[in-house]
Scaffold this motif. Structure first.
Motif, PDB file in Angstrom:
ATOM      1  N   VAL A 114      -2.186 -25.195 -20.659  1.00 44.45           N
ATOM      2  CA  VAL A 114      -2.544 -26.080 -21.765  1.00 44.45           C
ATOM      3  C   VAL A 114      -4.065 -26.182 -21.809  1.00 44.45           C
ATOM      4  N   LYS A 119      -4.831 -29.824 -25.784  1.00 39.87           N
ATOM      5  CA  LYS A 119      -4.450 -31.052 -25.088  1.00 39.87           C
ATOM      6  C   LYS A 119      -4.104 -32.168 -26.059  1.00 39.87           C
ATOM      7  N   TYR A 122      -0.612 -31.824 -27.527  1.00 39.25           N
ATOM      8  CA  TYR A 122       0.516 -31.588 -26.615  1.00 39.25           C
ATOM      9  C   TYR A 122       1.539 -32.708 -26.667  1.00 39.25           C
ATOM     10  N   PHE A 126       5.105 -31.156 -27.403  1.00 40.66           N
ATOM     11  CA  PHE A 126       5.610 -30.548 -26.170  1.00 40.66           C
ATOM     12  C   PHE A 126       7.068 -30.117 -26.276  1.00 40.66           C
ATOM     13  N   VAL A 132       4.915 -24.426 -27.812  1.00 45.93           N
ATOM     14  CA  VAL A 132       4.910 -23.984 -26.412  1.00 45.93           C
ATOM     15  C   VAL A 132       4.765 -22.470 -26.328  1.00 45.93           C
ATOM     16  N   LEU A 135       1.162 -21.252 -26.412  1.00 45.70           N
ATOM     17  CA  LEU A 135       0.261 -21.533 -25.301  1.00 45.70           C
ATOM     18  C   LEU A 135       0.030 -20.280 -24.461  1.00 45.70           C
TER      19      LEU A 135
END
Length: 266
Positions: A114, A119, A122, A126, A132, A135
């Motif tokens: 991350v 950040k 997130y 998430f 995801v 990432l």
């Protein structure tokens, strides 16, 4: 509610087959006849007896509401393990924590990184598989083969690590089994979205969050405020620790003085 789809029968069959149990074995475990179990699985029994539903719920450790309302077949293995670990939305009275993961070409879980720029988003993304999947991925050979891992940037000096460091954590499925003062990356549903703290689940079902730096007072967080816990596995630092100097020693003395003043005020 009219039109509500019921998944009890299909869920019962799915859970039995997932545990590789025959109808004979499971019916014996539940104390019911094989014919009754077969009828429950096929949906022929439109109104299962309450004692049967309770027995099945307790055996598989999944609430009756989840057995009735959630199509367990469509859940990821990790989500099923969360339900079985006691993190059931209906049993716990809180929102179910859904962890999105990504896999490689061999269907093995990736470990995601991350970055600072991701950040901020997130906390709200998430559980979004597309987020995801976007990432960066990484591989650390020394990590265990089994488990879900993610690396997070950390800031501040509350855990006495250099500024700009990063922590690789392992996803904690069962919060009830966390040991006292376990260092974790905590994803919070609040102002402080990421914190790196020593975590203890207290008897009143709140989390006590403590810093290694004694200047920072411990504080509590409600279970409903915590979205994810990632147990500390590896610390990544981008600069060598500075050798102790008179300034550092003076700073340490001031920190100890602040702690003592706080204690005296109390």
């Amino acid at each position: 509610m009219k039109g509500q789809k019921i998944f009890f029968g299909s869920n019962l069959k799915f859970l039995r087959e997932r545990k590789k149990l025959s109808q004979e074995i499971l019916s014996d475990e539940l104390g019911i006849s094989r014919s009754k179990l077969a009828a429950l699985e096929s949906g022929q029994t439109k109104a299962p007896q309450p004692e049967d539903m309770i027995g099945i719920s307790e055996y598989f450790k999944i609430s009756i509401d989840s057995l009735l309302k959630i199509n367990l077949v469509k859940l990821l293995e990790l989500q099923l393990r969360e339900l079985e670990a006691g993190n059931d939305v209906f049993m716990m009275g809180s929102k179910i924590r859904v962890l999105a993961i990504s896999v490689d070409k061999d269907n093995n879980e990736n470990a995601e990184y991350v970055p600072v720029k991701a950040k901020a988003g997130y906390r709200s993304s998430f559980n979004d598989p597309e987020f995801v999947a976007s990432l960066p991925k990484f591989n650390i050979p020394t990590l265990p083969k089994h488990g879900t891992f993610r690396t997070f940037p950390i800031s501040g000096d509350s855990m006495l690590v250099p500024e700009g460091s990063e922590v690789t954590g392992q996803y904690i499925e069962n919060w009830k089994e966390i040991k006292a003062d376990t260092p974790c990356i905590v994803i919070l549903n609040g102002v402080n979205d990421f914190v790196f703290k020593q975590v203890t689940l207290q008897k009143d079902k709140t989390f006590l969050l403590k810093s290694l730096n004694k200047v920072y007072e411990p504080y509590t967080a409600e279970v409903s405020e915590v979205l994810q816990l990632w147990e500390f596995r590896i610390l990544h630092i981008k600069q060598l620790p500075e050798p102790p100097t008179e300034i550092h020693e003076l700073k340490a003395m001031l920190q100890e003085l602040k702690v003592e003043i706080t204690r005296l005020k109390k």
